[in-house]
Design an enzyme around this catalytic site. Structure first.
Site, short mmCIF file in Angstrom:
data_model
loop_
_atom_site.label_atom_id
_atom_site.label_comp_id
_atom_site.label_asym_id
_atom_site.label_seq_id
_atom_site.Cartn_x
_atom_site.Cartn_y
_atom_site.Cartn_z
N HIS A 164 0.67 -1.25 0.01
CA HIS A 164 -0.03 0.05 0.17
C HIS A 164 0.90 1.46 0.04
O HIS A 164 0.27 2.41 -0.34
CB HIS A 164 -1.07 -0.13 1.26
N ASP B 170 0.09 -7.53 1.21
CA ASP B 170 0.45 -6.21 1.39
C ASP B 170 2.12 -6.16 1.49
O ASP B 170 2.56 -5.47 2.38
CB ASP B 170 0.02 -5.72 2.83
N SER C 164 4.65 2.82 7.72
CA SER C 164 4.30 1.34 6.86
C SER C 164 5.56 0.86 6.03
O SER C 164 6.31 1.84 5.57
CB SER C 164 3.34 1.74 5.82
#
Length: 401
Positions: free
Chosen positions: A144, A178, A258
């Protein structure tokens, strides 16, 4: 809806029509400030089902390398294998009985192999984090974080800990889990992190997260492993859904983190942080001590596939599962003819209650548990037949790679 632990997860993961559970918790992307959602942009807000209690928001997060795990590489051409140090090719290191140092030492040793990512597309811009896994420039991060940069219009810049800003190229990613890999252009001699063995993690173990929350680079937080084997599903605004078999931690994770690693007290990657829970209904929410990381062993396997073949596949048992609130376990909706489950005698209507010693309380838990196994491994399922109330043990050999 159907979840299929038998299907290679190289696109949107199955099960997007799972019923959502109302909750005060939300999940938020951790990439930092972004433009409004649009075509080709990095993923935005994502929702996640966590059992019957949580709704999630994806959070990005920088963490870094390793204490004993940071490797200084020999110089060499980024295009040649000679002299390249690649942590994907090294065995996961068992943790020593006694940690080498405290948080201060972990941070000092790992930071050189942690990077910040700036991603721009025609429609938006976002930020995230990553870990250098080879001395010629491969970087492990979240899908992402780099979503939307996989075409000629996407641009990725990587900022090293020493302040250098270098262009990078999208390599490949797996939206279903992911996980993504990018490569810094014309790189050589970069410091590399070492992978630890996430199978050795224990609840209560100390861990450290290093990243760039809200653009504040080289931020260090510490905490413990709060829980293991948390099936966490996240869906972004673009409709892509990921499911991870997560490590839960209370180390503070915030937007912008992230893709960075969670490291043990010896500086080895034990997880890649991907998701947090938040009480905020919008905007840039902060950590409430519920963060989730992709186990390092799993991330390492997928990253190796992405670099080698450009796609990721996962072990399968050959069933379709459906979300059933009236069922305590994973309800099998259909069985693939000739597949591993069919050969083992599983039937539509069966409910899987355990995989080996692991309790399976809903269909996402079965998908996550199967994905985390090795190709060709034989697992023991505890299966309940609702019509008779009888349970049985079934051995299933997963598909090979």
């Amino acid at each position: 809806m159907n979840n299929d632990p038998t299907t290679p997860t190289t696109g949107r993961s199955p099960g997007d029509d799972y019923q959502q559970v109302t909750s005060p918790y939300q999940w938020q992307t951790a990439e930092g400030p972004q433009e409004p959602a649009g075509e080709g942009k990095p993923s935005g807000k994502r929702t996640v089902g966590l059992g019957t209690a949580l709704a999630l928001m994806l959070v990005g997060f920088i963490a870094s390398g390793s204490i004993v795990g940071l490797v200084a590489a020999n110089s060499g051409s980024g295009a040649d294998d000679a002299g390249v140090v690649n942590s994907l090719r090294e065995p996961s290191a068992p943790a020593p009985d006694t940690p080498v140092g405290g948080v201060e030492q972990v941070a000092a040793d790992v930071l050189p192999a942690v990077v910040s990512l700036q991603v721009a597309t025609r429609m938006s811009a976002g930020e995230g984090s990553g870990s250098i896994i080879s001395s010629d420039g491969y970087v492990l991060t979240n899908h992402h974080v780099v979503s939307g940069a996989d075409n000629q219009f996407g641009q990725i810049n990587v900022t090293l800990n020493d302040g250098r800003s270098l262009p990078a190229d999208y390599v490949a990613s797996d939206p279903a889990t992911d996980i993504a890999v990018v490569k810094i252009r014309d790189a050589s001699g970069l410091p590399v992190v070492q992978f630890g063995d996430s199978e050795q993690l224990r609840v209560g173990q100390e861990v450290v997260a290093i990243g760039s929350p809200l653009g504040l680079s080289a931020t260090v937080t510490s905490g413990i492993v709060s829980a293991l084997n948390r099936p966490v599903r996240a869906s972004d605004a673009g409709g892509e859904s990921s499911l991870i078999d997560a490590i839960q931690t209370d180390a503070a994770i915030n937007p912008g983190n992230s893709g960075g690693p969670l490291v043990d007290m010896n500086g080895r990657i034990v997880g890649m942080n991907s998701v947090i829970a938040s009480l905020s209904s919008g905007g840039e929410a902060g950590s409430i001590g519920l963060g989730f990381a992709i186990p390092a062993n799993f991330a390492k396997r997928v990253a190796d596939q992405l670099i080698t073949t450009g796609r990721a596949t996962h072990p399968m048992i050959g069933v379709q599962v459906a979300a059933r609130r009236d069922v305590d376990g994973a309800f099998i909706a259909s069985v693939e003819p000739g597949g591993p489950a069919d050969r083992a005698g599983l039937q539509a209507g069966d409910v899987v209650r355990r995989v080996n010693s692991r309790v399976i309380d809903h269909s996402d838990a079965l998908v996550a548990a199967i994905r985390s196994q090795e190709f060709g491994q034989t697992v023991t399922l505890e299966v309940l037949q609702p019509d008779t109330g009888q349970s049985r043990q079934v051995e299933v050999t997963l598909t090979s790679e």
